[in-house]
Design a protein around this motif. Sequence first.
Motif, PDB file in Angstrom:
ATOM      1  N   UNK A 212     -20.570  28.267  -0.613  1.00 32.14           N
ATOM      2  CA  UNK A 212     -21.555  27.603   0.268  1.00 32.14           C
ATOM      3  C   UNK A 212     -22.911  28.359   0.462  1.00 32.14           C
ATOM      4  N   UNK A 213     -23.973  27.516   0.503  1.00 31.75           N
ATOM      5  CA  UNK A 213     -25.289  28.010   0.359  1.00 31.75           C
ATOM      6  C   UNK A 213     -25.970  27.224   1.462  1.00 31.75           C
ATOM      7  N   UNK A 214     -27.240  27.810   1.964  1.00 30.30           N
ATOM      8  CA  UNK A 214     -28.064  27.258   2.522  1.00 30.30           C
ATOM      9  C   UNK A 214     -29.281  27.013   1.816  1.00 30.30           C
ATOM     10  N   UNK A 215     -30.108  26.096   2.014  1.00 31.10           N
ATOM     11  CA  UNK A 215     -31.273  25.719   0.974  1.00 31.10           C
ATOM     12  C   UNK A 215     -32.513  25.516   2.013  1.00 31.10           C
ATOM     13  N   UNK A 216     -33.570  25.039   1.205  1.00 35.78           N
ATOM     14  CA  UNK A 216     -34.758  25.120   2.127  1.00 35.78           C
ATOM     15  C   UNK A 216     -35.117  26.319   2.835  1.00 35.78           C
TER      16      UNK A 216
END
Length: 309
Positions: A212-216
């Motif tokens: 899982x990742x965070x973007x922006x």
Amino acid sequence: MDDVEPVPHGRTARRLTWEFLPPKLRGEIQRRLGSRVVSGESRDAGFTPGFASVLTGEDGRQVFVKAASKVAQAYAADSYRDEARKLTALPASVPAPELLWVHEDDLWIAVGMRVVAGRPPTRPWVREELDRALEVAEQIAEATAPVPAMGLEPITAVIGGFDRFWFRAADRPHRDEAAELAAAYVELPMDAFCHTDLRDDNILLTAEPAGDVAVDWNWPTLATPWQDSVDLLVSAWGDGLDADAVLAQRRLTRDVDPEHIDMWLAALCGYMVESSRKKAPSNSPYLRVHGRWYAAALWGWLGERRGWS
């Protein structure tokens, strides 16, 4: 929250698609990909008007590209450039997409990233996916302590005026108390890395939680170490989950002074109330709908915690 206009999750952005990019830019992107692009799948969550698509080449290779005109979409172009700079500076252990390349000419900026095979969490939130999103927030906090050298400013300097926003909220019950709470938040230590825009549409859940990742990543600031987690829980409260029960369980929030949580809720609510009053830009028609929804969720959760009628 039933009386607040809903946000159409996953389709809030009006974006350019591949065929409308200028031929010179398309050629440069294909050169970087190493293959002729045969399809583009637009990512229509978020509130910026720039190009954002997963591009697939005829040989099967893929790349996620953000692009914006430096003339017609100057704000988005600046944001994409800044995001690339910050992705470069992040520690490898931060759950973020891998930056592959940056192209900039006189008229356009384009950023290529490795494709993450994931999807945003379901809205309304379900508890299992909320816990995964909060785990991403906790991984970010752990991976950025100590704070990487990125020239970050405190959120109170980047936004500022958290207490003053409330002075324009005429006739709202408990306005003065909310303003006092917001002003007190500014006095808390702002020395931890914060993504500062961690919402459901800025998280991708993959087949395995470890991916899982965070973007922006164009908005990191210095703030309190638990701020990203609380930001995620605002929308969870608005969707009907017991956000306070989650606060009491998660490792970044369970030992935080409840008054400090209320300070941030009041500060963010004032900002959302203020921003939701502005006219919606034509290329982001749901931006103010989003702001009003969050303002209502913040006010409802804060009022519940404070015992306001």
